[in-house]
Scaffold this active site. Structure first.
Site, PDB file in Angstrom:
ATOM      1  N   ASP B  32      53.369 129.238  82.913  1.00  0.00           N
ATOM      2  CA  ASP B  32      52.781 130.555  83.146  1.00  0.00           C
ATOM      3  C   ASP B  32      53.809 131.619  82.779  1.00  0.00           C
ATOM      4  OD1 ASP B  32      50.024 131.091  85.078  1.00  0.00           O
ATOM      5  OD2 ASP B  32      51.203 132.817  84.433  1.00  0.00           O
ATOM      6  N   ASN B  33      53.316 132.819  82.477  1.00  0.00           N
ATOM      7  CA  ASN B  33      54.226 133.951  82.236  1.00  0.00           C
ATOM      8  C   ASN B  33      54.022 135.045  83.296  1.00  0.00           C
ATOM      9  OD1 ASN B  33      51.777 134.974  81.449  1.00  0.00           O
ATOM     10  ND2 ASN B  33      52.510 135.937  79.571  1.00  0.00           N
ATOM     11  N   THR B 145      33.704 129.913  78.161  1.00  0.00           N
ATOM     12  CA  THR B 145      32.802 130.475  79.161  1.00  0.00           C
ATOM     13  C   THR B 145      31.348 130.381  78.703  1.00  0.00           C
ATOM     14  OG1 THR B 145      32.035 132.581  80.100  1.00  0.00           O
ATOM     15  CG2 THR B 145      33.490 132.715  78.204  1.00  0.00           C
ATOM     16  N   TYR B 182      36.459 140.464  76.280  1.00  0.00           N
ATOM     17  CA  TYR B 182      36.958 139.204  76.826  1.00  0.00           C
ATOM     18  C   TYR B 182      36.088 138.034  76.355  1.00  0.00           C
ATOM     19  CZ  TYR B 182      36.615 135.333  80.055  1.00  0.00           C
ATOM     20  OH  TYR B 182      36.482 134.074  80.570  1.00  0.00           O
ATOM     21  N   GLN B 209      32.444 127.295  80.693  1.00  0.00           N
ATOM     22  CA  GLN B 209      32.323 127.266  82.144  1.00  0.00           C
ATOM     23  C   GLN B 209      31.471 128.421  82.663  1.00  0.00           C
ATOM     24  OE1 GLN B 209      35.418 125.927  85.403  1.00  0.00           O
ATOM     25  NE2 GLN B 209      35.987 127.956  84.698  1.00  0.00           N
ATOM     26  N   VAL B 255      24.975 144.823  94.162  1.00  0.00           N
ATOM     27  CA  VAL B 255      24.375 144.127  93.030  1.00  0.00           C
ATOM     28  C   VAL B 255      24.295 145.107  91.867  1.00  0.00           C
ATOM     29  CG1 VAL B 255      22.161 143.185  92.224  1.00  0.00           C
ATOM     30  CG2 VAL B 255      23.088 142.509  94.449  1.00  0.00           C
TER      31      VAL B 255
END
Lengths: 399, 399
Positions: B32-33, B145, B182, B209, B255
């Site tokens: 990780d960074n 995703t 993204y 995912q 919502v």
């Protein structure tokens, strides 16, 4: 008449487009960072015809045509540059050629692969963000490539395809199977632009262009100082152009593999006209549209044979050699892409003819003394094996 | 047992995956960074449960479980880092969570949009190039995703779809219509990985995912020091997690729009199991495969009602408020994605249950005093209008 900003105005297509649109009466500006001139130095390649600096060409155009092209120097990766230029010039249309344009270059190593994608994606994102931020009513005309589609076993449509599936249907982006990190960068751009048009109500035309051939336009012929950057090397050159140079230089025409690869092609003059047609018939607000921009398809072997035959008529002893294919691509495949949208707008193609090949070869013969034979054969291998390019000690010259 | 390198090992999913695989007996390393910890500082958000440093968590895991997780600190954008870590650890599988994971973060401004795409694309390209260069027999398990697909009006398949068109057919990549910069970065990754598998005979599993919910795993429960980074804010939090925090904090569940948006969801525990299933059933050499990784679909409004109902049973007075949707997305649409491949490999889902919501809300209540209510409502607008985020004076903290 419109205000048109041409990104990548120093290039093979950018410069002739600038002159052509200027001569049509549009108010034209060009932007470039001269990155490609440095890539040429890395690889020790140069255009066949000596090219002036962009500053000098703009000045020559003023002298020859009595028209002004505005020149901006800048890097599209710098958002401040992009916003600054767009805010200063406030174009009606941006023609975006300003990307790393070579598939082999993108396959040399990880540095150039990452550079190609970051450079191309970032530049286009910056144009989209700046257009939105400045609330410009500006139509983006983006150069993509027919290579975004790859070679699926179905007919290729213009950007979108209606799919029937499990009793339902939708019109969706045509699936893409690009064949190099360069072609992938154009697919990334296309996805980004489509989203920005939807989210921000921008308007864009994505020109999925075939392989361009040709060395002259009406404008380049007006003066030697107005020539465009014509490449015949393995990295920046493309099939027909390279074959004509090989024929003129008296060396064999080299076909990758069997040469059954079929692609779409178009004349340089048609590129200019297609861009003009897109500009004067802009996409609507919020619209992202794709035009397949080519006029005819050929297999690579057909082209080699056409060039060889014409060269022989000119007294050149031209052979065709088959080389192991450096790329990962099918050498026999279905290929039937639709290309009606530009024709519907009025495109009248300049098809590939014996006369055109004659003229190209004759022009090249004038510069035969400048041909560097050692830069023509492929050095970059898609699978990374036996990379002759490594012998060049090409580390990374920076971005 | 295998050697598994987890990229992004400090994150919500990376850290529990590391512990889970370590406890299964695999030899695990994390990299990780700590970039996300800095993004949290930019936005003044923090995980609900206090999180130790990664170094301290690795040490706690050794003390609690008597197992060693190797820790590498490094940035995936640096090719030398990637090649160095892969060459040192020589993993059988790389699990790649190491990307900027938030859609709202990518929509804040041009800097964060460009950063998200450059960061995510470059990291993945570097992993691909280093795997090739080192000739590693290493299976890439990449987190993508379900948002790559968007919401087409046809059933979504797992990565590829057979298309019949003009009398011919082919199985092609499923068309993607991602809804943020993204999500676009994940589509770019998928295209790049598919090409690399083909060109270089790498093997990869792209886990598309769904939205993950949950706060605990068997391993995080072993010691307070092993907790994972659970977000409930508008930028890094996701629907169910955020709703449970709103219910526990006694504020309305919010919502976006009508809430008819249907998405795939899965339990955090199932994420770990899915990754394990992918690792122990690796893709073949040259194979790029896609698994749709979720266990059930809900509309956002359904989830809000489920959480509210359960909260009321616990004596919490929970209301549901509808907010103007900050995103550009359909609020009513078809959604029927296939998700059989992981089930075929043996996944036994933990479905969303009242008991699970009970446990989540109860856990959150223990940390109720840490809830920052001001970081929950959406500040980032997809169309860029009325951006409350601008009030934060978020310029750019650098990459």
């Amino acid at each position: 008449m419109m205000k048109v900003l041409i990104l990548g105005g120093d290039g093979y297509l950018g410069w002739p487009t600038a002159m052509y649109l200027s001569r049509c009466g549009h108010e034209v500006a060009v932007l470039d960072n001269f990155a490609k001139r440095r890539w040429e130095l890395e690889l020790n390649v140069e255009p066949l015809i000596p090219i002036q600096t962009l500053h000098d060409r703009v000045e020559a155009w003023r002298a020859v045509a009595d028209r002004r092209i505005e020149l901006f120097v800048g890097d599209l990766r710098n958002y401040g540059v992009v916003e600054g230029v767009l805010d200063t010039f406030r174009p009606d249309a941006v023609v975006h050629y300003g990307e790393q344009p070579s598939a082999p270059y993108s396959m040399i190593d990880h540095n150039r692969s990452v550079f190609t994608q970051v450079n191309n994606v970032t530049g286009t994102l910056n144009v989209l963000w700046a257009t939105k931020k400045l609330k410009l009513d500006c139509h983006l005309v983006k150069l993509g490539t027919m290579g975004e589609y790859g070679t699926p076993n179905i007919d290729i449509e213009e950007g979108f395809i209606e799919i029937n599936h499990n009793g339902r249907k939708d019109t969706l982006p045509f699936p893409c199977q690009p064949g190099s990190f360069y072609h992938l960068s154009k697919v990334h751009d296309s996805h980004n632009i489509r989203f920005a048009c939807k989210a921000w109500k921008l308007s864009a035309t994505d020109l999925h262009q075939g392989v361009v051939y040709g060395i002259e336009t009406d404008e380049t012929k007006m003066d030697d100082r107005l020539a465009t950057s014509f490449h015949y090397d393995d990295v920046f050159g493309t099939a027909i152009n390279r074959f004509c140079v090989q024929a003129a230089a008296g060396i064999p025409i080299t076909v990758y593999g069997k040469g059954g690869q079929r692609r779409g092609f178009l004349n340089l003059r048609d590129t200019l006209r297609c861009v003009e047609l897109a500009i004067v018939n802009p996409a609507k607000r919020g619209e992202y549209r794709v035009f397949n921009q080519f006029t005819e398809t050929f297999t690579i072997l057909q082209l080699a044979e056409l060039v060889a035959e014409q060269a022989r008529k000119l007294g050149l002893a031209t052979e065709i050699h088959h080389l192991p294919n450096p790329r990962i691509e099918q050498e026999e495949h279905h290929y039937n892409p639709t290309h009606t949208k530009l024709l519907d707008l009025g495109l009248q193609p300049h098809f590939l003819s014996n006369e055109l090949l004659d003229t190209m070869i004759a022009t090249i013969l004038k510069y035969k003394h400048r041909v560097k034979q050692e830069i023509i054969l492929p050095k970059v291998q898609w699978n990374g094996k036996d990379q002759e390019i490594e012998e060049l000690k090409l580390m990374w010259a920076g971005a």
